[in-house]
Design a protein around this motif. Structure first.
Motif, mmCIF file in Angstrom:
data_model
loop_
_atom_site.group_PDB
_atom_site.id
_atom_site.type_symbol
_atom_site.label_atom_id
_atom_site.label_comp_id
_atom_site.label_asym_id
_atom_site.label_seq_id
_atom_site.Cartn_x
_atom_site.Cartn_y
_atom_site.Cartn_z
ATOM 1 N N THR B 231 -3.474 -5.782 -13.430
ATOM 2 C CA THR B 231 -2.975 -4.580 -12.747
ATOM 3 C C THR B 231 -3.464 -4.489 -11.299
ATOM 4 O O THR B 231 -3.105 -3.542 -10.608
ATOM 5 N N ALA B 232 -4.272 -5.461 -10.849
ATOM 6 C CA ALA B 232 -4.597 -5.513 -9.420
ATOM 7 C C ALA B 232 -3.291 -5.521 -8.622
ATOM 8 O O ALA B 232 -3.211 -4.976 -7.525
ATOM 9 N N TYR B 233 -2.275 -6.134 -9.202
ATOM 10 C CA TYR B 233 -0.981 -6.269 -8.534
ATOM 11 C C TYR B 233 -0.123 -5.019 -8.662
ATOM 12 O O TYR B 233 1.067 -5.067 -8.363
ATOM 13 N N TYR B 234 -0.701 -3.948 -9.131
ATOM 14 C CA TYR B 234 -0.003 -2.700 -9.432
ATOM 15 C C TYR B 234 1.056 -2.924 -10.511
ATOM 16 O O TYR B 234 0.883 -2.496 -11.641
ATOM 17 N N LEU B 235 2.140 -3.603 -10.173
ATOM 18 C CA LEU B 235 3.146 -3.844 -11.201
ATOM 19 C C LEU B 235 2.779 -5.103 -11.971
ATOM 20 O O LEU B 235 2.586 -6.169 -11.391
ATOM 21 N N THR B 497 -2.304 9.404 -2.317
ATOM 22 C CA THR B 497 -2.681 9.378 -3.721
ATOM 23 C C THR B 497 -3.219 7.993 -4.065
ATOM 24 O O THR B 497 -2.838 7.003 -3.448
ATOM 25 N N PRO B 498 -4.089 7.916 -5.064
ATOM 26 C CA PRO B 498 -4.589 6.607 -5.490
ATOM 27 C C PRO B 498 -3.428 5.681 -5.853
ATOM 28 O O PRO B 498 -3.475 4.475 -5.586
ATOM 29 N N ARG B 499 -2.393 6.238 -6.427
ATOM 30 C CA ARG B 499 -1.265 5.410 -6.832
ATOM 31 C C ARG B 499 -0.573 4.786 -5.617
ATOM 32 O O ARG B 499 -0.216 3.610 -5.629
ATOM 33 N N ALA B 500 -0.395 5.592 -4.578
ATOM 34 C CA ALA B 500 0.272 5.071 -3.390
ATOM 35 C C ALA B 500 -0.541 3.921 -2.804
ATOM 36 O O ALA B 500 0.011 2.885 -2.398
ATOM 37 N N LEU B 501 -1.858 4.077 -2.791
ATOM 38 C CA LEU B 501 -2.704 3.029 -2.239
ATOM 39 C C LEU B 501 -2.689 1.790 -3.139
ATOM 40 O O LEU B 501 -2.688 0.658 -2.674
ATOM 41 N N HIS B 502 -2.686 2.041 -4.429
ATOM 42 C CA HIS B 502 -2.629 0.933 -5.378
ATOM 43 C C HIS B 502 -1.313 0.169 -5.224
ATOM 44 O O HIS B 502 -1.276 -1.058 -5.241
ATOM 45 N N ARG B 503 -0.251 0.938 -5.036
ATOM 46 C CA ARG B 503 1.055 0.311 -4.882
ATOM 47 C C ARG B 503 1.063 -0.593 -3.652
ATOM 48 O O ARG B 503 1.586 -1.704 -3.670
ATOM 49 N N GLU B 504 0.448 -0.088 -2.585
ATOM 50 C CA GLU B 504 0.377 -0.889 -1.368
ATOM 51 C C GLU B 504 -0.419 -2.165 -1.589
ATOM 52 O O GLU B 504 -0.021 -3.250 -1.173
ATOM 53 N N LEU B 505 -1.543 -2.010 -2.259
ATOM 54 C CA LEU B 505 -2.361 -3.193 -2.548
ATOM 55 C C LEU B 505 -1.560 -4.185 -3.376
ATOM 56 O O LEU B 505 -1.576 -5.396 -3.134
ATOM 57 N N GLY B 506 -0.850 -3.659 -4.360
ATOM 58 C CA GLY B 506 -0.076 -4.528 -5.235
ATOM 59 C C GLY B 506 0.964 -5.324 -4.461
ATOM 60 O O GLY B 506 1.103 -6.533 -4.644
ATOM 61 N N ARG B 507 1.657 -4.642 -3.577
ATOM 62 C CA ARG B 507 2.704 -5.313 -2.818
ATOM 63 C C ARG B 507 2.097 -6.404 -1.945
ATOM 64 O O ARG B 507 2.614 -7.513 -1.850
ATOM 65 N N ASP B 561 -12.200 -0.318 -7.045
ATOM 66 C CA ASP B 561 -12.736 -1.624 -7.438
ATOM 67 C C ASP B 561 -11.727 -2.730 -7.157
ATOM 68 O O ASP B 561 -12.099 -3.823 -6.743
ATOM 69 N N TYR B 562 -10.468 -2.466 -7.384
ATOM 70 C CA TYR B 562 -9.452 -3.477 -7.093
ATOM 71 C C TYR B 562 -9.443 -3.813 -5.615
ATOM 72 O O TYR B 562 -9.222 -4.962 -5.223
ATOM 73 N N LEU B 563 -9.701 -2.801 -4.796
ATOM 74 C CA LEU B 563 -9.680 -3.041 -3.354
ATOM 75 C C LEU B 563 -10.834 -3.947 -2.921
ATOM 76 O O LEU B 563 -10.744 -4.637 -1.911
ATOM 77 N N GLU B 564 -11.900 -3.951 -3.694
ATOM 78 C CA GLU B 564 -12.970 -4.910 -3.403
ATOM 79 C C GLU B 564 -12.640 -6.259 -4.024
ATOM 80 O O GLU B 564 -12.800 -7.321 -3.415
ATOM 81 N N PHE B 565 -12.176 -6.199 -5.241
ATOM 82 C CA PHE B 565 -11.896 -7.431 -5.981
ATOM 83 C C PHE B 565 -10.785 -8.259 -5.327
ATOM 84 O O PHE B 565 -10.844 -9.494 -5.303
ATOM 85 N N ALA B 566 -9.791 -7.568 -4.770
ATOM 86 C CA ALA B 566 -8.624 -8.262 -4.222
ATOM 87 C C ALA B 566 -9.034 -9.286 -3.170
ATOM 88 O O ALA B 566 -8.430 -10.363 -3.045
#
Ligand SMILES: Cc1cc2nc3c(=O)[nH]c(=O)nc-3n(C[C@H](O)[C@H](O)[C@H](O)COP(=O)(O)OP(=O)(O)OC[C@H]3O[C@@H](n4cnc5c(N)ncnc54)[C@H](O)[C@@H]3O)c2cc1C
Ligand code: HEM
Ligand code: HEM
Ligand code: SF4
Ligand code: F3S
Ligand code: FES
Lengths: 220, 637, 248
Positions: B231-235, B497-507, B561-566
């Motif tokens: 899920t680091a990739y969001y989708l 939102t955390p989701r918006a940031l996660h989505r960006e990271l995923g993309r 954590d994903y933002l560090e792990f990525a």
């Protein structure tokens, strides 16, 4: 945790309700058969009831029947209260799910149709069993035929009986197939048939009994 | 630091037996004096907790879900491999071993994989005894199917719900131990830190997700069974609460993270339908047994698929891989799909999909046969897309599915932090650079039922473990640090939102560290990730309080954590200048666009040591030696 | 599409809850129901308001985490569909949806739409397993299981533990959930040894957790996302009777 008695667990309770329910249904079938004799004239009807009343087994049978009746009521009322407690907060909106659901007006009103039956039986016993004692001549045979014709000569009584039978029909509409499911004889391959059987039997019993006062009234 | 894999000596086939004999035991009467912390209740965690409970240890079992039964393992569809050779078609432990090593593109440890193949047979026996309703043949024997392009039928399955049934088997066994009092369940707990005392893993800090309370739990060993980081990739096809948090926090406490760039992209998923999409749904790989994959020849061809005549279609897998056709391994099929979409020949509104067509199969076998094989999958597809795959070809696209990388462990499943054991998808051990279908379930259960009971006993029996309680300073320090992090998250009060940031990271990860990677893209990702992390801590919005159920807070912590792990993920991909399995570097490909390994330079496990957020981590290499299988170029032509 | 929502908001187990109105704008028919709630929550979070709490994980109908009452029906109007699998194309522009948590004494509300379903775990804990330790299992093929039996067992084993059956039942009975496990194991040869104790223990635990009894209304079956049939309850009752009549 000590295993609870077969009579008090949720499943045990249901087994008991189903067994007593079925016993009551069987009684109603016999009762219907017997009462239909009213159409064959006073001799047959009074003869039949005399045969029943003079039978030495009648007392134990009546006691047994009463016990079953009381047990059925006791268990269902108790269960109803428990089940209400299982959902202390009700939904703001609740609808029937449809699809395969067997939920009907009949199934949701079991406790009320049951309690009305109870009330009916009290009145009914007062009118018949403990009602006017007519005799056929000096034979010692009770003239129930006459009693019945008198009672059902009153349109209010007739209406009361008809309504009661309608509600009992509802009780049985859900009750009969439900008891088969409770006892575990239901199975997907037979479910449809059980449900139809339950409905037909309910209509026959309630309809059959309900017809009696009406016909008696009309042929007065 | 030298990485000692602790691989036992001796011939491959005898290693495990010999090791089992050489390991220390714990006296049955002493077992209840040991408290074992098991984090995660997926196949790995539930099987470990139940078998350790059966042996008499005091087990504390944690999971983020409201019930242990909801672990992500529940979603596995296809099946579980085992070298039973029930079909008499030439399978053997040796062959499963060989297939797994080759499938992993020669980036896994031979000793581990061989043990996995050996134990696979015991798993099936255990699961059958538990009442797992595996598919049967008419004679009452267990049925098998061939899966993921394997040439033998060794996959055991329970309809399309194999993971569910295996997990319920393990969960029920664990609940039996809960009733017996050997296992204590702690649902709704998220592990937020590992506590290391005198160099040994001695406990964890968890947040009670219902009350918000931080709890400290001490024990003699910690087992991390917390699943993968897809899920680091969001989708992805992973459940939305899957996370790297537990593993990452352990990493920050010293555990090495191995091969993070080995991620698997599954070729047959339902394509993305819009921005709102929260997860991707896998369509079982078995569909490729009968479906044919194609796109139009001409990028301009926007006709509905039924109206495109044969000669205008490109069955590109059959064309490029005549012998394997539609059944090429996952990584190959995924890249091929990306290739045709990059050429503009993708279908559907987004142009990011290819057709999976059953018309021929329905004509050949009849609709009923197809329905009996894939009926539930077709229904699922229809539910999601409102299209009927019996009439219109399915549209599929690859999606992140599984992560081969994970915390580094030795042969005993112990990380470099003594006492910290890692099981299941959370470790890196058995799948190399690419996992074969139906092998993850096998690994999770092998780890939990059959490996850890022995190797943990050995650790407990051979280590000195002074008494430690949850009042120890190390616990206090860890709890404080965790509290601080939570408070900081709540204090930002930003607008995103955390989701918006996660989505960006995923993309960002999907574009830069996705199916095909190159140095430029990876470097770009490596500049973008810290910026996004910065933005997160400046501008995240986490409403609500810390002392009750707060799903936004939980989620924000995971995204942080994903933002560090990525960064580690991208760095590892950059460092590995070769293509292998799920890791494809465009610079390293054969003339026919196949993955080109570099065994000279990269036949190693890359195990990273944490050095601080934003600081370059330290790379340690565990060389891989292949004594029994000669690495060769994979070819599926 | 625009969808009007009336959502049950309740800050904690002990506080009063109430229905609060929201409007979801720009709802795409391809969204799942939960994605629609995600979008509503995104709006709330961006404004710094506490979003609507609900459970979900797999979002493909297998983990059993999700589940709310939608217009009075557990998991919403589609048969054999979990809340996460329900799609907005099922509804029309302008529709109003009332969303409530599962309600039962055994499922206390934790927050908003999230309830505590651990009572279901405890029913399993009472006996929903075969007592076989790891290590001694015979070869998988040593136990033959007729294919139809395996299929029926699988039908029951498919239960995802979502609790919709309890939510839908007027008696808040978990009969269907308990029965599914009892039937799954009761049909298989592996489950025979503990067949009698299992049913008794599980039914007793079911009652102790405060679930009601079954009146055979079949609402549970109708909302069950895995179409677990009432035959399971019939079998449970049969097994219970057998256990009580013939054991001891
Ligand atoms: C859609 C799909 C289909 C698949 N199909 C197959 C297949 O057919 N065959 C196959 O072999 N493999 C398959 N896989 C892969 C396989 O399912 C997984 O790799 C495997 O189940 C992982 O098991 P696990 O026990 O390691 O972790 P999981 O099952 O992911 O469990 C993780 C556990 O850790 C807990 N947890 C996580 N984070 C924390 C934390 N911070 N604190 C506390 N607890 C935490 C969770 O609550 C959960 O209990 C599939 C995967 C997907 C996504
Ligand atoms: C001649 C009279 C009666 C007959 C023939 C009868 C018959 C039945 C039958 C067959 C059932 C189904 C049992 C099952 O679901 O397993 C039933 C259920 C029930 N009966 Fe009666 N009954 C009678 C009188 C009463 C009375 C007087 C009451 C009063 C309280 C009552 C209350 C109920 C209730 C509440 C149920 C539902 C049980 C449930 O929810 O599962 N019944 N009855
Ligand atoms: C319209 C329908 C009915 C008619 C015409 C009818 C008629 C009678 C008559 C004539 C008797 C007297 C018999 C006697 O005392 O020996 C009687 C008794 C009785 N009836 Fe009914 N009845 C009807 C419906 C019912 C129903 C629905 C019930 C139960 C739910 C019921 C329960 C009884 C009982 C318990 C007795 C007493 C039996 C006994 O003394 O042994 N009746 N009924
Ligand atoms: S029986 Fe059906 S409704 Fe009940 S918990 Fe299982 S899957 Fe959910
Ligand atoms: S809805 Fe309730 S009454 Fe029984 S059949 Fe289902 S448990
Ligand atoms: S989220 Fe898993 S079933 Fe709905």
């Amino acid at each position: 945790m000590p295993s609870r008695s077969v009579l008090s667990s949720s499943v045990g309770t249901k087994l008991l309700i189903a067994l007593t329910g079925i016993a009551l249904v069987l009684y109603l079938i016999l009762h219907l058969a017997g009462n239909l004799l009213v159409f064959f004239g006073p001799e047959s009807f009074n003869g039949y009831s005399h045969f029943l009343l003079s039978n030495p087994l009648i007392i134990p049978i009546e006691i047994g029947l009463a016990a079953i009746f009381v047990l059925h009521i006791f268990k269902t009322v108790q269960m109803y209260i428990d089940n209400r407690r299982a959902r202390p907060n009700s939904y703001e909106m609740k609808r029937m799910a449809g699809h395969t659901s067997r939920k009907t007006i009949a199934s949701t009103t079991m406790i009320w149709t049951g309690l009305i039956t109870l009330a009916f039986v009290v009145i009914h016993l007062k009118q018949f069993k403990f009602g006017e004692l007519y005799e056929v001549g000096e034979t010692g045979v009770r003239d129930l035929y006459r009693l019945e014709r008198e009672l059902f000569g009153n349109p209010v009584t007739v209406a009361l009986y008809v309504v009661a039978m309608l509600l009992i029909g509802f009780h049985l509409r859900h009750g009969i197939s439900s008891s088969l499911q409770s006892l575990g004889v239901d199975d997907p391959s037979r479910t449809r048939r059980f449900l139809t059987f339950g409905t037909i039997l309910a209509v026959v019993i309630a309809g059959g009994l309900g017809v009696i006062p009406v016909v008696v009234y009309l042929t007065r | 630091m030298t990485l000692d894999s602790k691989t036992p000596s001796g011939p491959l086939a005898d290693k495990w037996d010999r090791h089992r004999f050489e390991m220390k035991l714990v006296n049955p009467a002493n077992r209840r004096k040991f408290t074992i912390i098991v984090v995660g209740t997926g196949l790995a965690g539930a099987s470990a907790a139940s078998s350790l409970g059966e042996l008499g240890y005091q087990v504390l079992s944690f999971c983020i879900h409201d019930s242990a039964r909801r672990a992500h393992s529940i979603a596995a569809q296809g099946g579980i491999n085992a070298a039973k050779n029930y079909q008499n078609d030439g399978d053997s432990i040796q062959r499963l071993f060989y297939d797994t090593i080759k499938g992993g593109d020669y980036r896994a440890r031979e000793s581990n994989v061989y043990r996995l193949a050996q134990l696979s047979v015991n798993i099936i026996d255990q699961c059958v005894a538990q009442g797992v309703p595996f598919a049967r043949e008419y004679g009452g024997l267990l049925d098998n199917r061939s899966f993921g392009g394997a040439q033998v039928s060794r996959t055991f399955y329970a309809r399309g719900q194999t993971g569910q049934q295996l997990l319920l088997g393990a969960y029920q066994s664990m609940m039996r131990q809960v009733e017996r009092g050997t296992v204590r369940m702690f649902p709704n707990r998220e592990m937020l830190d590992l506590v290391v005392v005198n160099g040994q893993a001695r406990g964890i800090v968890v947040r009670n997700l219902v009350t918000g309370e931080l709890e400290r739990h001490a024990g003699h060993a910690v087992l991390l069974c917390t699943g993968g980081y897809g899920t680091a990739y969001y989708l992805s096809t992973n459940a939305v609460n899957s996370n790297v948090t537990a593993a990452w926090r352990a990493h920050k406490r010293g555990a090495l993270f191995a091969n993070p760039c080995f991620t698997q992209i599954h070729p047959t998923c339902i394509p993305v339908s819009g921005e709102h999409q929260s997860k991707l749904t896998l369509m079982s790989e078995s569909l490729r047994n009968d479906g044919r994959v194609w796109v139009p020849n001409n990028p301009q061809d926007k006709r509905p698929p039924q109206d495109i005549p044969e000669q205008d279609r490109d069955y590109y897998l059959e064309r490029r891989y005549p012998s394997f056709g539609n059944l090429v391994p996952r990584d190959v099929a995924s890249r091929a799909a990306k290739g045709v979409c990059d050429e503009g020949r993708g279908v559907g509104d987004s142009g990011l999909a290819v057709y999976l067509d059953f018309t021929d199969a329905i004509a050949r076998l009849g609709r009923d046969v197809i329905a009996s094989k894939y009926g539930n999958l077709f229904d699922m597809y229809r539910k999601i897309t409102a299209e009927d795959p019996y009439e219109v070809p399915m549209r599929i696209y690859p999606a992140v599915h599984y992560t081969m990388g994970g915390l580094w462990v030795d042969y005993n499943l112990m990380s470099n932090v003594p006492g910290l054991h890692v099981l299941g998808e959370a470790n890196f051990s058995d799948h190399g650079a690419n996992r074969l279908g139906a092998s993850a379930l096998m690994q999770g259960l092998a780890d939990g039922y059959f490996v850890i009971p022995y190797t943990l006993a050995h650790y407990l029996g051979s280590s000195s473990l002074p008494p430690v309680t949850a009042d120890h300073d190390a616990f206090r320090e860890a709890a404080q640090a965790t509290q601080q992090r939570i408070d900081t998250l709540l204090k930002v009060k930003g607008r995103k939102t955390p989701r918006a940031l996660h989505r960006e990271l995923g993309r960002l990860l999907w574009d830069g560290v996705g199916m095909a990677r190159n140095a430029a893209g990876l470097k770009a990702a490596l500049t973008r990730i810290p910026q996004l992390r910065e933005e997160f801590w400046q501008n995240v919005s986490v409403p609500g309080e810390r002392n009750n159920l707060n799903k936004t807070l939980e989620y924000a912590g995971r995204v942080a954590d994903y933002l560090e792990f990525a960064e580690l993920l991208a760095l590892d991909a950059l460092q590995r200048e070769e293509s292998c399995g799920g890791h494809f570097r465009e610079e390293h490909q054969t003339p026919d666009n196949e993955a080109l390994r570099d065994d000279e330079r990269f036949s190693y496990v890359a195990a990273w040591e944490f050095a601080g957020v934003g600081k370059p981590p330290v790379l340690h290499k565990e060389p891989l030696a292949f004594e029994y299988v000669k690495p060769s170029q994979r070819s599926y032509k | 599409m625009r969808i009007h929502l009336r959502v049950w908001r309740q800050a904690g187990p002990k506080t009063e809850g109430r229905l609060v109105d929201y409007t979801a704008e720009h709802v795409s028919p391809d969204m799942s129901f939960l994605e629609m709630l995600d979008v509503v929550n995104e709006g709330l979070i961006a404004k710094g308001e506490d979003p609507i709490a609900f459970d979900s994980d797999c979002r493909e109908g297998i983990c059993g985490a999700c589940g709310v009452m939608i217009n009075g029906v557990a998991h919403g109007p589609d048969p054999a569909t979990t809340t996460c699998q329900l799609h907005m194309r099922r509804f029309k522009d302008g529709d109003t949806l009332t969303i409530e948590p599962w309600r039962a004494r055994a499922f206390p509300v934790i927050k908003d739409l999230v309830v505590d379903r651990s009572a279901l775990d405890r029913i399993v804990q009472a006996g929903g397993y075969t007592s076989v330790n790891v290590g001694g299992a015979p070869d998988g093929n040593a136990i033959l299981v007729p294919k139809p039996v395996a299929e029926q067992a699988m039908d029951s084993a498919a239960c995802i533990g979502c609790g919709a059956c309890v939510a839908a039942c007027k008696n808040a009975s978990a009969a269907l959930f308990a029965a599914a496990k009892i039937r799954h194991l009761g049909l298989l040869p592996q489950g025979q040894i503990e067949r009698r104790t299992r049913v008794v223990e599980m039914v007793d635990r079911h009652d102790a957790e405060g679930f009601g009894s079954c009146s055979n209304e079949g609402e549970c079956e109708a909302v069950c996302p895995k179409e677990i049939s009432l035959a399971n309850i019939a079998m449970m009752n049969r097994e219970y009777l057998r256990a009580k009549l013939f054991s001891r």
